[in-house]
Design a protein around this motif. Structure first.
Motif, PDB file in Angstrom:
ATOM      1  N   LEU A 192      34.106  20.356  -2.130  1.00 23.63           N
ATOM      2  CA  LEU A 192      34.239  20.766  -0.727  1.00 23.63           C
ATOM      3  C   LEU A 192      33.929  19.605   0.221  1.00 23.63           C
ATOM      4  O   LEU A 192      34.588  19.457   1.256  1.00 23.63           O
ATOM      5  CB  LEU A 192      33.334  21.964  -0.443  1.00 23.63           C
ATOM      6  CG  LEU A 192      33.784  23.267  -1.104  1.00 23.63           C
ATOM      7  CD1 LEU A 192      32.759  24.360  -0.872  1.00 23.63           C
ATOM      8  CD2 LEU A 192      35.148  23.691  -0.632  1.00 23.63           C
ATOM      9  N   ILE A 193      32.954  18.769  -0.116  1.00 23.54           N
ATOM     10  CA  ILE A 193      32.659  17.591   0.707  1.00 23.54           C
ATOM     11  C   ILE A 193      33.840  16.624   0.689  1.00 23.54           C
ATOM     12  O   ILE A 193      34.237  16.088   1.733  1.00 23.54           O
ATOM     13  CB  ILE A 193      31.353  16.908   0.236  1.00 23.54           C
ATOM     14  CG1 ILE A 193      30.150  17.782   0.585  1.00 23.54           C
ATOM     15  CG2 ILE A 193      31.216  15.514   0.840  1.00 23.54           C
ATOM     16  CD1 ILE A 193      28.845  17.308   0.000  1.00 23.54           C
ATOM     17  N   LEU A 194      34.432  16.417  -0.495  1.00 21.56           N
ATOM     18  CA  LEU A 194      35.610  15.545  -0.576  1.00 21.56           C
ATOM     19  C   LEU A 194      36.796  16.121   0.186  1.00 21.56           C
ATOM     20  O   LEU A 194      37.596  15.366   0.755  1.00 21.56           O
ATOM     21  CB  LEU A 194      35.989  15.300  -2.030  1.00 21.56           C
ATOM     22  CG  LEU A 194      35.064  14.354  -2.805  1.00 21.56           C
ATOM     23  CD1 LEU A 194      35.463  14.309  -4.263  1.00 21.56           C
ATOM     24  CD2 LEU A 194      35.078  12.973  -2.194  1.00 21.56           C
ATOM     25  N   ALA A 195      36.915  17.445   0.221  1.00 27.29           N
ATOM     26  CA  ALA A 195      37.995  18.062   1.002  1.00 27.29           C
ATOM     27  C   ALA A 195      37.797  17.802   2.495  1.00 27.29           C
ATOM     28  O   ALA A 195      38.767  17.538   3.213  1.00 27.29           O
ATOM     29  CB  ALA A 195      38.049  19.565   0.722  1.00 27.29           C
ATOM     30  N   VAL A 196      36.561  17.846   2.951  1.00 32.55           N
ATOM     31  CA  VAL A 196      36.286  17.554   4.363  1.00 32.55           C
ATOM     32  C   VAL A 196      36.600  16.089   4.667  1.00 32.55           C
ATOM     33  O   VAL A 196      37.217  15.778   5.688  1.00 32.55           O
ATOM     34  CB  VAL A 196      34.820  17.899   4.716  1.00 32.55           C
ATOM     35  CG1 VAL A 196      34.443  17.360   6.079  1.00 32.55           C
ATOM     36  CG2 VAL A 196      34.608  19.402   4.655  1.00 32.55           C
ATOM     37  N   VAL A 197      36.199  15.193   3.774  1.00 25.88           N
ATOM     38  CA  VAL A 197      36.487  13.768   3.982  1.00 25.88           C
ATOM     39  C   VAL A 197      37.997  13.525   3.978  1.00 25.88           C
ATOM     40  O   VAL A 197      38.516  12.776   4.816  1.00 25.88           O
ATOM     41  CB  VAL A 197      35.780  12.911   2.906  1.00 25.88           C
ATOM     42  CG1 VAL A 197      36.259  11.475   2.937  1.00 25.88           C
ATOM     43  CG2 VAL A 197      34.270  12.972   3.087  1.00 25.88           C
ATOM     44  N   ALA A 198      38.710  14.175   3.065  1.00 21.33           N
ATOM     45  CA  ALA A 198      40.166  14.030   3.039  1.00 21.33           C
ATOM     46  C   ALA A 198      40.784  14.610   4.309  1.00 21.33           C
ATOM     47  O   ALA A 198      41.786  14.089   4.810  1.00 21.33           O
ATOM     48  CB  ALA A 198      40.745  14.721   1.801  1.00 21.33           C
ATOM     49  N   GLY A 199      40.202  15.658   4.843  1.00 18.96           N
ATOM     50  CA  GLY A 199      40.688  16.222   6.100  1.00 18.96           C
ATOM     51  C   GLY A 199      40.488  15.273   7.260  1.00 18.96           C
ATOM     52  O   GLY A 199      41.336  15.179   8.158  1.00 18.96           O
ATOM     53  N   TRP A 222      47.772  16.640   1.326  1.00 16.67           N
ATOM     54  CA  TRP A 222      47.911  17.044  -0.065  1.00 16.67           C
ATOM     55  C   TRP A 222      46.596  16.921  -0.825  1.00 16.67           C
ATOM     56  O   TRP A 222      46.317  17.714  -1.729  1.00 16.67           O
ATOM     57  CB  TRP A 222      49.007  16.235  -0.746  1.00 16.67           C
ATOM     58  CG  TRP A 222      50.350  16.559  -0.171  1.00 16.67           C
ATOM     59  CD1 TRP A 222      51.096  15.774   0.655  1.00 16.67           C
ATOM     60  CD2 TRP A 222      51.071  17.773  -0.325  1.00 16.67           C
ATOM     61  NE1 TRP A 222      52.239  16.427   1.015  1.00 16.67           N
ATOM     62  CE2 TRP A 222      52.253  17.664   0.421  1.00 16.67           C
ATOM     63  CE3 TRP A 222      50.835  18.953  -1.023  1.00 16.67           C
ATOM     64  CZ2 TRP A 222      53.198  18.673   0.479  1.00 16.67           C
ATOM     65  CZ3 TRP A 222      51.774  19.965  -0.964  1.00 16.67           C
ATOM     66  CH2 TRP A 222      52.931  19.812  -0.224  1.00 16.67           C
ATOM     67  N   THR A 223      45.784  15.955  -0.472  1.00 19.12           N
ATOM     68  CA  THR A 223      44.475  15.823  -1.108  1.00 19.12           C
ATOM     69  C   THR A 223      43.577  16.991  -0.727  1.00 19.12           C
ATOM     70  O   THR A 223      42.838  17.510  -1.561  1.00 19.12           O
ATOM     71  CB  THR A 223      43.823  14.479  -0.714  1.00 19.12           C
ATOM     72  OG1 THR A 223      44.723  13.423  -1.042  1.00 19.12           O
ATOM     73  CG2 THR A 223      42.526  14.257  -1.444  1.00 19.12           C
ATOM     74  N   VAL A 224      43.640  17.429   0.506  1.00 16.10           N
ATOM     75  CA  VAL A 224      42.862  18.600   0.933  1.00 16.10           C
ATOM     76  C   VAL A 224      43.311  19.832   0.163  1.00 16.10           C
ATOM     77  O   VAL A 224      42.487  20.612  -0.329  1.00 16.10           O
ATOM     78  CB  VAL A 224      42.987  18.818   2.455  1.00 16.10           C
ATOM     79  CG1 VAL A 224      42.368  20.139   2.862  1.00 16.10           C
ATOM     80  CG2 VAL A 224      42.340  17.685   3.216  1.00 16.10           C
TER      81      VAL A 224
END
Length: 132
Positions: free
Chosen positions: A79-86, A92-94
């Motif tokens: 979830l932290i990586l999804a926020v960073v990707a956002g 697509w990474t999100v």
């Protein structure tokens, strides 16, 4: 006549979208890596530890709790990586991280349900009774 100064170039990660090729490559690579981690942890982290316990319920319980803890940590990291990707506008990474997060939530729910089912009191048992 005075010339207007050109607008300064923005260097913020959210100022422009990440290139599609880089985004897709990163999304696929991280999706495969995180999903493989979940599968390998289930097979080797939990399965082999339960097998090695040879019926020792204390070690089996400890392996189950450790597996639940590792899946929770992976869920938080994803979830932290999804926020960073956002923030970097990598669509697509999100999406890939959110799919892995859904998968991790499912694995976590199943593991917690198995834990609760295996540690439930026998039916008809009253909690304050001495034999429970």
């Amino acid at each position: 006549m005075t010339k207007a100064l050109p607008a300064p170039e923005r260097r913020r990660p959210w100022s422009r979208r990440m290139p599609r090729g880089v985004d897709l490559a990163l999304a696929i690579w991280l999706f495969v890596l995180e999903t493989a981690w979940l599968v390998l942890d289930w097979m080797f982290g939990l399965g082999m530890e339960v097998w090695a316990a040879q019926g020792d319920q204390g070690r089996i319980d400890a392996a189950g709790l450790a597996h639940i803890g590792r899946v929770q940590e992976l869920l938080i990291a994803v979830l932290i990586l999804a926020v960073v990707a956002g923030i970097f506008r990598a669509r697509w990474t999100v999406i890939a991280h959110l799919l892995v997060a859904l998968l991790a939530c499912g694995v976590l729910a199943v593991a917690q349900q198995q834990w609760a089912h295996s540690h439930a009191p026998p039916p008809g048992c009253v909690r304050h009774a001495a034999h429970c």
